[in-house]
Structures are given as C-alpha cells and as structure tokens.
Design a protein around this motif. Structure first.
Motif, PDB file in Angstrom:
ATOM      1  N   ASN A   1       0.796  -1.233   0.000  1.00  0.00           N
ATOM      2  CA  ASN A   1       0.000   0.000   0.000  1.00  0.00           C
ATOM      3  C   ASN A   1       0.830   1.285   0.000  1.00  0.00           C
ATOM      4  O   ASN A   1       0.287   2.364   0.237  1.00  0.00           O
ATOM      5  N   ARG A   2       2.134   1.167  -0.232  1.00  0.00           N
ATOM      6  CA  ARG A   2       3.048   2.314  -0.360  1.00  0.00           C
ATOM      7  C   ARG A   2       3.292   3.064   0.961  1.00  0.00           C
ATOM      8  O   ARG A   2       3.975   4.087   0.972  1.00  0.00           O
ATOM      9  N   LYS A   3       2.762   2.588   2.042  1.00  0.00           N
ATOM     10  CA  LYS A   3       2.954   3.232   3.334  1.00  0.00           C
ATOM     11  C   LYS A   3       4.374   2.984   3.839  1.00  0.00           C
ATOM     12  O   LYS A   3       4.898   1.882   3.740  1.00  0.00           O
TER      13      LYS A   3
ATOM     14  N   ILE B   1       4.180  -6.288   9.178  1.00  0.00           N
ATOM     15  CA  ILE B   1       4.902  -5.899   7.963  1.00  0.00           C
ATOM     16  C   ILE B   1       5.032  -7.130   7.083  1.00  0.00           C
ATOM     17  O   ILE B   1       5.449  -8.196   7.544  1.00  0.00           O
ATOM     18  N   LYS B   2       4.693  -7.003   5.819  1.00  0.00           N
ATOM     19  CA  LYS B   2       4.790  -8.112   4.881  1.00  0.00           C
ATOM     20  C   LYS B   2       6.112  -8.029   4.112  1.00  0.00           C
ATOM     21  O   LYS B   2       6.717  -6.962   3.993  1.00  0.00           O
TER      22      LYS B   2
ATOM     23  N   PHE C   1       9.670  -5.051   1.375  1.00  0.00           N
ATOM     24  CA  PHE C   1       8.811  -5.133   2.553  1.00  0.00           C
ATOM     25  C   PHE C   1       7.865  -3.941   2.583  1.00  0.00           C
ATOM     26  O   PHE C   1       8.094  -2.910   1.928  1.00  0.00           O
ATOM     27  N   GLY C   2       6.789  -4.081   3.333  1.00  0.00           N
ATOM     28  CA  GLY C   2       5.800  -3.016   3.436  1.00  0.00           C
ATOM     29  C   GLY C   2       4.522  -3.540   4.050  1.00  0.00           C
ATOM     30  O   GLY C   2       4.528  -4.547   4.763  1.00  0.00           O
ATOM     31  N   TYR C   3       3.420  -2.881   3.744  1.00  0.00           N
ATOM     32  CA  TYR C   3       2.130  -3.230   4.337  1.00  0.00           C
ATOM     33  C   TYR C   3       1.149  -3.628   3.244  1.00  0.00           C
ATOM     34  O   TYR C   3       1.071  -2.984   2.191  1.00  0.00           O
ATOM     35  N   SER C   4       0.412  -4.699   3.507  1.00  0.00           N
ATOM     36  CA  SER C   4      -0.611  -5.137   2.553  1.00  0.00           C
ATOM     37  C   SER C   4      -1.526  -6.138   3.233  1.00  0.00           C
ATOM     38  O   SER C   4      -1.347  -6.481   4.409  1.00  0.00           O
ATOM     39  N   ASP C   5      -2.494  -6.632   2.482  1.00  0.00           N
ATOM     40  CA  ASP C   5      -3.388  -7.675   2.978  1.00  0.00           C
ATOM     41  C   ASP C   5      -2.699  -9.031   2.870  1.00  0.00           C
ATOM     42  O   ASP C   5      -1.819  -9.239   2.031  1.00  0.00           O
TER      43      ASP C   5
END
Length: 320
Positions: free
Chosen positions: A114-116, A262-263, A297-301
């Motif tokens: 999600n680019r966060k 964090i994914k 790495f980052g945030y997602s479902d």
C-alpha cells in the motif's frame, strides 16, 4: 518431537519445495537436505536450499526452547549429499518466545503493497534484532537506489526467461489449480501468487503463450514501487554454514516483521545471476559483501497460505 518438527516445517523455501527431512530419536532431531527436491536451474549450487534449512532450524530452536528444551546444535557439512544439522534436546527451563505464534502466521506475501512507509523506530528495531557474526543486513528506502535495484531485477527476469530449462523448472513447481495444490502440498500455489485456479494443461498453455519477461518486469516494478523499502542480507563468506546462518537470520527477520504486521517477499533474481549479484553489491554499497537474499517489505493484505507436506512425508524415526 512431532510438534517441534511441525513448526520447523512451516519455514519458507525456494518455490516452496520444502527440501528437508527430519530424523528423530529420543533426544535428537537431525535436519537433512532432501536433494530430490532441489532446484538445479535457479539454485545450481544449492545455496537457497541450505538457506531454507537454516529457516527450518530457527523455527525448530524457537519451538523446542518454548517447550522447555535446552538446545545444542552441531553441523556436519563436509561430505556432499551427507550433510546434516544435529539438534540435541535436553530438558531445561521453558523459554517463552512470542515469535512462536508468528511461525504459523508468517508468509511470503506476493501482492501489491500500500506504499505506506515503515516508521523509523520500527526499522531500528528490525536492524537491532537481526544481528549475526556470519550475516549482515542493509535496508534501503530511497527511491533512487530502489530504482537501480529494480533495473537489476528486470535484467534478471529477462535472462532467466530466455532459458527454456529455467522455465520448465518453474512450471514443474507451479500448482495451477487448488486441487493440484491440495494433492501435492508443495510448490507455488495459484492462490498464494494471486492467480486464478485452472487445470495444469491450461495453465501451461497460458504460460507458453502469454507469460513473458516483459509481463513479469511490469509486475515486479509495480510491486517494488508499492513497497516501503528493500532489505539485503549479505555475508563475507559463501559456504554452507553461512547459508544456513543466512536462513536463521532471515527467519528471525520474517517472524519479527510478521509480529509488526509488515509483509515481505523475495526478489532474488539479481542474486541468482553472478554478474548481477556483483552489481547488486555495488548498488547497496556493501564492499566485499556477497548478497544472499533480497526482499521488498511493506504493508498489505494477507494472501492465501502456501501448503505444507504432511509430517509423515518428512519425518523419519531413527532406531535407538
């Protein structure tokens, strides 16, 4: 012992091949490579195979200590095809580890993030947690360096897609339908990769006709740009012991980031090609460091879980 091995078997592996066997006796668990599940094209020196064994070892140690065992680890790695990691278990104090629950939740999340951005205190916590005498890590979040790495990933795709044998190996390990994934309990399942479930014969035709390096490059570039950053695991040595330690350190990273929601996902194409590996080292400015693993790495479902083989297929009981 079976419960401990169950946690170990949830470790990641290249193409989800699960290239391990666990030999158990009263006070010992031996982890041995299963060379029938090696990847000779993408991993010709078995580097990623031994990294996978390291991931399994880290899970095993966390679980065993949680259940009240004191652990001693010995490595027999000199004889090719006879390598083994010997884990001796003695009754001791229970060492509760909040990473144990993350083992069942951890996954390689192959989707758009999600680019966060990840907060700096969290990045510092990650850096401080994954320390090792064998393996170092470096995180980058600046767009300029990430763009340079993206070009190396794309070049890796172009070269690998030109190799028909590489593509045949990839297709062999893709589980195109849910039923095939459930039957094999290994490989790259359609669901965990975000693809529709189709019969194998149709999936292979689709790959031959429509799946190209350009398609993969567009997908990888979009996925990398959506990520908060990249992390490189590298070492000064390049042997089996170092590869195993790379797996252990990566698994600690993966479990901690799972706890932090964090994914992460592998983008190892530049690492798997020698001259691109050297270029990657220069882009990350790690001197004589040898890149071992590269991830975004980052945030997602969450994505659907990758399947795991039944314990009876990976456990061998040794005679006392």
């Amino acid at each position: 012992m079976k419960e401990i091995v169950k946690y170990a078997s949830l470790a990641p592996s290249g193409h989800n091949t699960q290239p391990w066997k666990f030999y158990i006796s009263t006070n010992t668990i031996k982890i041995k490579p299963d060379y029938s599940r090696k990847l000779p094209l993408v991993d010709p020196d078995d580097r990623e195979l031994f990294i996978s064994l390291g991931c399994a070892l880290e899970n095993l140690v966390i679980a065993a200590e949680h259940f009240g065992y004191t652990i001693r680890v010995k490595f027999n790695l000199e004889k090719e095809y006879e390598e083994e990691i010997i884990v001796s278990l003695d009754k001791g104090e229970i060492k509760k580890n909040d990473l144990l629950d993350q083992i069942t939740l951890r996954q390689t999340t192959r989707n758009e993030y999600n680019r966060k951005s990840v907060p700096l205190p969290d990045l510092d916590s990650i850096k401080n947690f994954i320390t090792s005498d064998f393996v170092q890590s470096k995180i980058i979040t600046d767009s300029l360096t990430i763009n340079e790495v993206t070009e190396l990933v794309k070049e890796g795709n172009i070269r690998q897609f030109k190799d028909a044998r590489f593509m045949d190996e990839l297709k062999f390990w893709i589980r195109f339908s849910e039923s095939e994934s459930e039957e094999k309990k290994d490989g790259l399942s359609a669901g965990s990769s975000g693809n529709p479930s189709v019969p194998r014969w149709l999936g292979k035709i689709f790959m031959d006709l429509f799946y190209s390096a350009n398609d993969q490059n567009e997908k990888d570039e979009k996925f990398i740009k959506s990520s908060a950053g990249l992390i490189l695991f590298y070492s000064t040595r390049n042997d089996k012991r170092t590869w195993i330690e790379t797996g252990r350190i990566y698994e600690k990273f993966s479990l901690l980031t799972t706890k932090m929601d964090i994914k992460c996902a592998f983008i190892n194409q530049p690492i798997e090609i020698k001259d691109l590996n050297e270029k990657l080292s220069k882009v990350f400015q790690v001197g004589k460091g040898i890149p071992q693993l590269l991830l975004r790495f980052g945030y997602s479902d969450l994505m659907p879980k990758s399947p795991r083989r039944n314990l009876e297929n990976i456990i061998i009981k040794e005679r006392e």
